[in-house]
Design an enzyme around this catalytic site. Structure first.
Site, PDB file in Angstrom:
ATOM      1  N   LYS A 100       0.858  -1.215  -0.060  1.00  0.00           N
ATOM      2  CA  LYS A 100      -0.193   0.149  -0.107  1.00  0.00           C
ATOM      3  C   LYS A 100       0.445   1.144  -0.022  1.00  0.00           C
ATOM      4  O   LYS A 100       2.179   1.085  -0.243  1.00  0.00           O
ATOM      5  CB  LYS A 100      -0.725  -0.106   1.354  1.00  0.00           C
ATOM      6  CG  LYS A 100      -1.605  -1.226   1.462  1.00  0.00           C
ATOM      7  CD  LYS A 100      -2.992  -1.647   0.178  1.00  0.00           C
ATOM      8  CE  LYS A 100      -3.800  -2.581   0.848  1.00  0.00           C
ATOM      9  NZ  LYS A 100      -5.336  -2.261  -0.862  1.00  0.00           N
ATOM     10  N   HIS A 139      -6.599 -13.455  -8.258  1.00  0.00           N
ATOM     11  CA  HIS A 139      -7.326 -12.719  -7.075  1.00  0.00           C
ATOM     12  C   HIS A 139      -8.645 -11.952  -7.826  1.00  0.00           C
ATOM     13  O   HIS A 139      -8.946 -12.802  -9.108  1.00  0.00           O
ATOM     14  CB  HIS A 139      -6.609 -11.229  -7.357  1.00  0.00           C
ATOM     15  CG  HIS A 139      -7.196  -9.849  -5.655  1.00  0.00           C
ATOM     16  ND1 HIS A 139      -8.678  -9.241  -6.402  1.00  0.00           N
ATOM     17  CD2 HIS A 139      -6.874  -9.512  -4.726  1.00  0.00           C
ATOM     18  CE1 HIS A 139      -8.445  -8.846  -5.543  1.00  0.00           C
ATOM     19  NE2 HIS A 139      -8.122  -8.912  -4.560  1.00  0.00           N
TER      20      HIS A 139
END
Length: 480
Positions: free
Chosen positions: A175, A294
């Site tokens: 992140k 994902h």
């Protein structure tokens, strides 16, 4: 066979429109071992009988159309048609039914998830006679499963490649998900891996944007992996997202990852598509790469209870198409997922055989024969206080991905990784000693924090963080 279900050429052609149930509702039918079976949650329009609605689903997802056509006489529709063979009312709902449909194996191309979904969840979902339609589960026969490669490697081969046993795989999503330069991105990867994580991960949003092109990210991430491996003596990896605008570009990125010598790549299998995913899975097996999957976009498809497709179907499709990991919810984090339902599709991912289980939403027995299992990934809003519950719920054969729960540590990325690794090791040790993680979890974490200042700091930061919202997709329960 009764005259009303006979559809061979000998019947003759009579133009017009007839009820679907005359041909496609066959309650006397006994499904074959080679049939693909589907459980649909059907909400008919007012005035449409459940038998007609179920038959319409069977027809429109196989050989039927809205009117009789003369070319029906050129083939044997009884050989190819779908059949609605059983209907159950949904407990607690006034006009909702689970309709079971059997499809002959002849209808589907070998080794093609794309072809399965084009038929079974195609135009029928826009059919006007239905208010809503949801595919709850599929039974895939072994005869069809054996036409797929499945996961590139599977759980045991991955553990052998990584030399990691007796605990979960621990990871972190880098992140902020967008905006970092490739060099700063690589720095974050290195710090997290050095701190004790097994893997770091590209966020699914990261492909090859102007601020960070894919080749630069791959190079700096590989440098971080090798540096962390040299310092820790452990095998490390980073999920390099190979998802791209074309299949050719996707494979090009996977080839470059292999040339760098990294152990794993990543793909967004729903946005990228099943054809692309299956191609990448084949490449990964042939070239020794693990494949992390994902599920971006899944909630568009699976979150609404009465329309769409349940994630257990998407999980089965992924096991056919191929992937070594797939995100499967956390139960305790920020994303949707009821415990029993989540454990139901976790079983479908990992186990060789699953039985019908009403408590976990499993509609069919399912054998996977020799198809390798897939590691479920818990990711989204999890932190060190969740570690006991995650260890107890998912067991060892799973992956935990802490994004903000690593990079949000007040002392930095490496201490955040240390905190997660210490919490995991403490929970595994306590479990192995026979302690009850569900009851003693907080005590176990507090005790470990006494000798780990990194864990103590993490505990203080996230002690009040909870995501207590009821799940939207829950098991059916009878009204009191």
């Amino acid at each position: 066979m009764s005259p009303q279900t006979e559809t061979k050429a000998s019947v003759g052609f009579k133009a017009g429109v007839k009820d679907y149930k005359l041909t496609y509702y066959t309650p006397e039918y006994k499904p074959l071992d080679t049939d693909i079976l589907a459980a649909f949650r059907v909400t008919p329009q007012p005035g449409v009988p459940s038998e007609e609605a179920g038959a319409a689903v069977a027809a429109e997802s196989s050989t039927g159309t809205w009117t009789t056509v003369w070319t029906d006489g050129l083939t044997s529709l009884d050989r190819y048609k779908g059949r609605c063979y059983h209907i159950d009312p949904v407990p607690g709902e006034d006009n909702q039914y689970i309709c079971y449909v059997a499809y002959p194996l002849h209808l589907f191309e070998e080794g093609s998830v794309t072809n399965i979904f084009t038929s079974i969840v195609g135009n029928v979902f826009g059919f006007k006679a239905l208010r809503a339609l949801r595919l709850e589960d599929l039974r895939i026969p072994i005869a069809y499963i054996k036409t797929f490669q499945g996961p590139p490697h599977g759980i045991q081969v991955e553990r052998d490649k990584l030399n990691k046993y007796g605990r979960k795989i621990l990871g972190c999503t880098i992140k902020p998900k967008l905006g970092l330069s490739a060099k700063n991105y690589g720095r974050a990867v290195y710090e997290c891996l050095r701190g004790g994580l097994d893997f770091t991960k590209d966020d699914e949003n990261v492909n090859s944007q102007p601020f960070m092109r894919w080749r630069d990210r791959f190079c700096f991430s590989a440098e971080a992996i090798y540096k962390a491996q040299a310092e820790t003596g452990e095998i490390k990896g980073h999920y390099l997202n190979a998802t791209a605008g074309t299949c050719e570009e996707m494979i090009k990125r996977a080839v470059f990852a292999r040339e760098l010598g990294v152990p794993i790549v990543m793909h967004d299998y729903l946005t990228g598509g099943f054809t692309a995913n299956t191609s990448l899975s084949h490449y990964c097996r042939d070239n020794g790469l693990l494949l992390h999957i994902h599920r971006a976009m899944h909630a568009v498809i699976d979150r609404q209870k009465n329309h769409g497709m349940h994630f257990r179907v998407l999980a089965k499709a992924l096991r056919l198409s191929g992937g070594d990991h797939i995100h499967a919810g956390t139960v305790v984090g920020k994303l949707e997922g009821e415990r029993d339902i989540t454990l139901g599709f976790v079983d479908l991912l990992r186990d060789d055989y699953t039985e019908i289980d009403d408590q976990r939403g499993i509609y069919f027995t399912q054998s996977w024969a020799s198809t390798p299992g897939v590691l479920p990934v818990a990711s989204g809003g999890i932190h060190v206080w969740h570690m006991p519950a995650l260890t107890e719920i998912f067991g060892d054969d799973s992956v935990l991905q802490f994004g903000g729960g690593t990079l949000g540590h007040p002392w930095g990325n490496a201490p955040g990784a240390v905190a997660n690794r210490v919490a995991l090791e403490a929970c595994v040790q306590a479990r192995n000693e026979g302690r009850d993680l569900a009851k003693e979890g907080n005590t176990i974490i507090r005790d470990a924090a006494k000798w780990s200042p990194e864990l103590a700091a993490a505990c203080e930061v996230w002690k009040e963080i909870k995501f207590e919202f009821p799940a939207v997709d829950v098991l059916d329960k009878k009204k009191k």
